[in-house]
Write a protein that holds these residues in place. Structure first.
Motif, short mmCIF file in Angstrom:
data_model
loop_
_atom_site.label_atom_id
_atom_site.label_comp_id
_atom_site.label_asym_id
_atom_site.label_seq_id
_atom_site.Cartn_x
_atom_site.Cartn_y
_atom_site.Cartn_z
N ASN A 283 8.64 4.51 9.28
CA ASN A 283 7.20 4.67 9.13
C ASN A 283 6.55 3.38 8.66
O ASN A 283 5.43 3.04 9.07
CB ASN A 283 6.89 5.80 8.14
CG ASN A 283 7.27 7.16 8.69
OD1 ASN A 283 7.31 7.35 9.91
ND2 ASN A 283 7.54 8.12 7.80
N ALA A 284 7.23 2.65 7.78
CA ALA A 284 6.68 1.41 7.26
C ALA A 284 6.56 0.35 8.34
O ALA A 284 5.72 -0.54 8.26
CB ALA A 284 7.55 0.89 6.11
N ALA B 70 11.47 6.66 6.02
CA ALA B 70 10.49 5.86 5.29
C ALA B 70 10.42 4.44 5.84
O ALA B 70 9.34 3.88 6.01
CB ALA B 70 10.85 5.82 3.80
N GLN C 278 5.75 0.99 11.50
CA GLN C 278 4.89 1.45 12.59
C GLN C 278 3.90 0.35 12.98
O GLN C 278 3.16 -0.18 12.17
CB GLN C 278 4.11 2.70 12.16
CG GLN C 278 4.95 3.96 12.12
CD GLN C 278 5.43 4.39 13.50
OE1 GLN C 278 4.74 4.17 14.48
NE2 GLN C 278 6.60 4.97 13.57
N ASN D 105 0.83 -1.21 0.00
CA ASN D 105 0.00 0.00 0.00
C ASN D 105 0.87 1.26 0.00
O ASN D 105 0.36 2.36 0.24
CB ASN D 105 -0.95 0.01 1.21
CG ASN D 105 -0.22 -0.04 2.54
OD1 ASN D 105 1.01 0.07 2.60
ND2 ASN D 105 -0.96 -0.24 3.63
N GLY D 106 2.17 1.07 -0.26
CA GLY D 106 3.10 2.19 -0.24
C GLY D 106 3.69 2.49 1.12
O GLY D 106 4.66 3.24 1.23
N GLU D 107 3.10 1.93 2.17
CA GLU D 107 3.57 2.18 3.53
C GLU D 107 4.02 0.91 4.24
O GLU D 107 4.94 0.93 5.03
CB GLU D 107 2.45 2.85 4.34
CG GLU D 107 2.03 4.20 3.79
CD GLU D 107 0.88 4.81 4.58
OE1 GLU D 107 0.36 4.10 5.47
OE2 GLU D 107 0.51 5.96 4.30
N TYR D 108 3.35 -0.20 3.97
CA TYR D 108 3.68 -1.47 4.62
C TYR D 108 5.12 -1.85 4.29
O TYR D 108 5.56 -1.74 3.14
CB TYR D 108 2.71 -2.54 4.13
CG TYR D 108 2.75 -3.84 4.90
CD1 TYR D 108 2.26 -3.91 6.19
CD2 TYR D 108 3.25 -5.00 4.30
CE1 TYR D 108 2.27 -5.11 6.89
CE2 TYR D 108 3.26 -6.21 4.98
CZ TYR D 108 2.77 -6.26 6.27
OH TYR D 108 2.78 -7.44 6.96
N GLY E 198 7.87 -1.03 1.91
CA GLY E 198 7.43 0.14 1.16
C GLY E 198 7.66 0.05 -0.33
O GLY E 198 7.37 0.99 -1.07
#
Length: 448
Positions: free
Chosen positions: A439-440, A436, A442, A220-223, A226
């Motif tokens: 954040n991924a 990045a 988190q 999803n661009g974040e998991y 990334g």
């Protein structure tokens, strides 16, 4: 009518806990495991538990599968073998650092990505080299035609990069194994069914057409990590040889296996690999501590069964998986699939740590339906069509001139090494990259 046949006590004790369905071609299967890999510890709160390897080993032995295959205790990978891919400076750091000496390397967190994900623990280099050595050994058995299928559940550490650790991975055993295979095989297909994108392997072979990478993963661009979008297709000679299948939370058995089979069939037709490496990360199972899929053990294993059915030399590796009892169930069953046998659903009563599998004591616990499925039929059809569109750009399998070390691998040339080094010492670029990654992750690191 009651049966007139009965077994004596010795026959009953020796009866295997599986049914043998093999007929015709029977692959030579080898199992590569050094039990010392299970003795290391990342830390009490860290999700990675090498203990899962011991559980897997106990299950395989308790079912009697060791009688059906060659069993090897591989040596650790040597420094020279590890440096076939990893940078000398990074390898030297892994060899010399310990928890008590970490303060002597103040730039380690930024330089080698050491931190919560990739902590320094006692025996780190030994652990990493043991896992890597098993994959190198497995590749040798395939090359020498001693095995048709070579299994290393301690391997599959797909996030490690040339210059740094990443995602609980320190040495990329997959890249080392593939490099070895490329000495003999013209084309190698890498398949990844871990819930996380196989970014380290994709990056290593991003510029070559001798390795095609095919990764099915949550995106999803974040998991974490990334990466793994449909747009990541390779570059230069490797353009269109990196295939990504980005999936959403909660994908179910039927959707996953149907997508896997339909894409893999087309990949095999177009690329015509001479060997396959299959990373079987167990965090794509339902109920995994870090995963977000709904797969049951049988569906995950169906991907192994389907890949095996093409009778191409196959290296089967582990990977992620953070609910140890389910990881061990999965990998034991996938060992059985490689052997062509069907184990009893009920776990053997003589299994060490039997109580660890309470309350059902079954090989196939119900793992589906725990996460809402966000993969609509339209979305999956769109992903399927876009992946197949990439394959249309390939005009048949590439022919290559055999060389001891393929020259077009990412990071293997002085020019690309310099580009990576420059990016790494740019503090702004480095901070953005680390932010990045943080954040991924988190919400992923959990206690227990």
């Amino acid at each position: 009518m009651a049966s007139t046949f009965s077994r004596d006590s010795k026959s009953e004790e020796e009866r295997p806990l599986y049914e043998d369905f093999t007929n015709g071609w029977k692959p030579k299967v080898s199992y590569h495991f050094n039990e010392e890999a299970a003795q290391f510890h990342f830390g009490m709160k860290h999700p990675m538990k090498p203990f899962r390897l011991m559980l897997t080993d106990h299950l395989v032995l308790s079912y009697g599968m060791h009688n059906k295959m060659d069993w090897y205790k591989p040596r650790a990978a040597t420094e020279d073998e590890i440096e076939q891919f990893h940078a000398d400076e990074y390898v030297k750091f892994l060899q010399s650092v310990t928890p008590s000496t970490l303060d002597q390397f103040p730039d380690a967190p930024s330089k080698f990505n050491i931190g919560d994900d990739c902590p320094i623990f006692d025996g780190l280099y030994e652990y990493a080299s043991i896992c890597a050595g098993a994959s190198v050994d497995a590749s040798r058995k395939l090359i020498n035609d001693q095995s048709d299928i070579a299994i290393n559940w301690s391997g599959g550490l797909h996030h490690a990069k040339k210059f740094e650790a990443s995602g609980f991975c320190y040495v990329n055993d997959i890249v080392l194994g593939i490099l070895n295979l490329l000495r003999v095989y013209s084309r190698v297909l890498y398949i990844d069914i871990d819930v996380h994108h196989g970014d380290g392997v994709q990056e290593a072979f991003y510029l070559t057409d001798r390795v095609m990478t095919l990764s099915f993963h949550k995106y999803n661009g974040e998991y974490f990590p990334g990466t793994g979008s449909l747009d990541e297709i390779g570059a230069e000679n490797g353009k269109h040889y990196s295939l990504n299948v980005p999936l959403r939370d909660g994908i179910d058995d039927e959707s996953y296996t149907r997508l896997f089979k339909s894409i893999l069939e087309q990949v095999l037709v177009k690329f015509r690999p001479e060997a396959i490496v299959l990373q079987c990360g167990a965090d794509s199972l339902g109920g995994d501590r870090l995963g977000r899929f709904n797969l049951n053990i049988q569906a995950h294993a169906e991907c192994v069964r389907f890949t095996k059915s093409f009778n191409i030399p196959l290296m089967v590796l582990g990977g992620g998986g953070y609910t140890p009892r389910n990881v061990s169930r999965l990998w034991a069953y996938e060992t059985a699939v490689c052997l062509g046998i069907e184990p009893d659903t009920e776990l053997p009563a003589n299994l060490p740590f039997y109580q660890h599998f309470a309350p059902d004591y079954s090989l196939f616990p119900q793992l589906s339906g725990l996460v809402e499925n966000h993969n609509s039929r339209g979305y999956l059809e769109s992903v399927h069509s876009q992946v197949l569109e990439q394959l249309r750009y390939l005009n048949g399998a590439p022919s290559v001139q055999m060389q001891a070390i393929p020259p077009d691998l990412f990071g293997q040339t002085t020019e690309h090494d310099q580009q990576i080094a420059e990016a790494r010492i740019d503090p702004d670029a480095r901070d953005l990259t680390l932010d990045a990654k943080d954040n991924a992750r988190q919400g992923e690191l959990v206690e227990g």
